[in-house]
Design a protein around this motif. Structure first.
Motif, mmCIF file in Angstrom:
data_model
loop_
_atom_site.group_PDB
_atom_site.id
_atom_site.type_symbol
_atom_site.label_atom_id
_atom_site.label_comp_id
_atom_site.label_asym_id
_atom_site.label_seq_id
_atom_site.Cartn_x
_atom_site.Cartn_y
_atom_site.Cartn_z
ATOM 1 N N TYR A 56 -18.568 -27.054 -0.308
ATOM 2 C CA TYR A 56 -19.098 -28.461 -1.005
ATOM 3 C C TYR A 56 -20.060 -29.088 -0.236
ATOM 4 C CZ TYR A 56 -19.243 -33.390 -2.413
ATOM 5 O OH TYR A 56 -19.504 -34.758 -2.602
ATOM 6 N N LEU A 57 -20.363 -28.861 1.191
ATOM 7 C CA LEU A 57 -21.416 -29.382 1.887
ATOM 8 C C LEU A 57 -22.629 -28.596 1.761
ATOM 9 C CD1 LEU A 57 -21.987 -31.400 4.065
ATOM 10 C CD2 LEU A 57 -21.454 -29.874 5.977
ATOM 11 N N THR A 58 -22.609 -27.406 1.648
ATOM 12 C CA THR A 58 -23.530 -26.640 1.061
ATOM 13 C C THR A 58 -24.304 -26.890 -0.192
ATOM 14 O OG1 THR A 58 -22.659 -24.609 2.481
ATOM 15 C CG2 THR A 58 -24.251 -24.077 0.420
ATOM 16 N N TYR A 59 -23.139 -27.138 -1.254
ATOM 17 C CA TYR A 59 -23.692 -27.731 -2.693
ATOM 18 C C TYR A 59 -24.487 -29.093 -2.302
ATOM 19 C CZ TYR A 59 -23.210 -29.719 -7.088
ATOM 20 O OH TYR A 59 -23.533 -30.573 -8.380
ATOM 21 N N VAL A 60 -23.946 -30.047 -1.664
ATOM 22 C CA VAL A 60 -24.613 -31.113 -1.343
ATOM 23 C C VAL A 60 -25.976 -31.073 -0.824
ATOM 24 C CG1 VAL A 60 -24.345 -33.549 -0.250
ATOM 25 C CG2 VAL A 60 -22.374 -32.636 -1.502
ATOM 26 N N LEU A 61 -26.048 -30.367 0.256
ATOM 27 C CA LEU A 61 -27.378 -30.140 1.035
ATOM 28 C C LEU A 61 -28.325 -29.411 0.333
ATOM 29 C CD1 LEU A 61 -25.749 -29.177 4.735
ATOM 30 C CD2 LEU A 61 -26.860 -31.244 3.799
ATOM 31 N N LEU A 62 -27.982 -28.481 -0.364
ATOM 32 C CA LEU A 62 -28.942 -27.767 -1.331
ATOM 33 C C LEU A 62 -29.297 -28.740 -2.527
ATOM 34 C CD1 LEU A 62 -27.334 -24.187 -1.933
ATOM 35 C CD2 LEU A 62 -29.488 -24.951 -0.680
ATOM 36 N N ALA A 63 -28.796 -29.487 -2.953
ATOM 37 C CA ALA A 63 -28.800 -30.244 -4.053
ATOM 38 C C ALA A 63 -29.863 -31.747 -3.196
ATOM 39 C CB ALA A 63 -27.789 -31.241 -4.759
ATOM 40 N N ALA A 64 -29.605 -31.897 -2.073
ATOM 41 C CA ALA A 64 -30.412 -33.133 -1.383
ATOM 42 C C ALA A 64 -31.964 -32.297 -0.928
ATOM 43 C CB ALA A 64 -29.874 -33.611 -0.152
ATOM 44 N N TYR A 65 -31.996 -31.238 -0.287
ATOM 45 C CA TYR A 65 -33.001 -30.506 0.270
ATOM 46 C C TYR A 65 -33.787 -29.311 -0.414
ATOM 47 C CZ TYR A 65 -31.449 -33.691 3.651
ATOM 48 O OH TYR A 65 -30.999 -35.061 4.232
ATOM 49 N N ALA A 66 -33.067 -28.689 -1.456
ATOM 50 C CA ALA A 66 -33.694 -27.563 -1.821
ATOM 51 C C ALA A 66 -33.868 -27.829 -3.342
ATOM 52 C CB ALA A 66 -32.760 -26.382 -1.640
#
Length: 123
Positions: A56-66
Motif C-alpha cells: 500500500y505504501l508503495t502505491y501511495v508513494l508512487l502516486a505521489a512522486y512518480a
C-alpha cells in the motif's frame, strides 16, 4: 413472636470452594495450547500485515512522486495507477482468502481443542 424477630442460631456450615460460573479464562490463557495458538496467529498476521502495508505504501508513494510512471498507459485509457489501485482490492481479497484457509487448517482445530479442554460448549 414472629419468625423474623426470632434469634435462633443457624448452625455454621463449612465454607465450600466457589463454583465457577464459566471457563477459567486465566488458566486457558496460560495453557501451552493457547500460547502456541497465539504464536501461530502472530506468525501469519504480522508478516501478512507488513507485506500489505509495504504494498500500500508503495502505491501511495508512487502516486505521489512518480507521476510519469503511474500515468503511463497500459492499454486504452487504463494506466499503471488504475492497475495498482485495482491491485489493492485484489490483494485484500487474496489476503482474506489466505487467512480463511490458514484459519480453517491451523487455527480452528486448535481452538476447538482448547474449548474442549476448558469444557466450553458452543451452541
Amino acid at each position: 413472636m414472629p419468625a423474623m424477630f426470632a434469634r435462633e442460631q443457624v448452625p455454621h456450615l463449612p465454607s465450600l470452594p466457589p463454583v465457577p460460573d464459566g471457563p477459567d479464562y486465566a488458566g486457558i490463557q496460560r495453557s501451552a495450547a493457547f500460547v502456541d495458538l497465539r504464536g501461530r496467529l502472530r506468525r501469519f498476521i504480522f508478516p501478512m500485515s507488513l507485506l500489505f502495508f509495504a504494498w500500500y505504501l508503495t502505491y501511495v508513494l508512487l502516486a505521489a512522486y512518480a507521476h510519469d510512471f503511474m500515468s503511463r498507459r497500459v492499454f486504452g485509457e487504463v494506466n499503471v495507477a488504475m492497475l495498482f489501485g485495482l491491485g489493492q482490492f485484489a490483494s485484500t481479497i487474496l489476503i482474506t482468502i489466505a487467512y480463511l484457509k490458514f484459519a480453517k487448517k491451523h487455527v480452528d482445530p486448535q481452538v476447538a481443542e482448547i474449548r474442549e479442554q476448558a469444557g466450553v460448549i458452543i451452541r
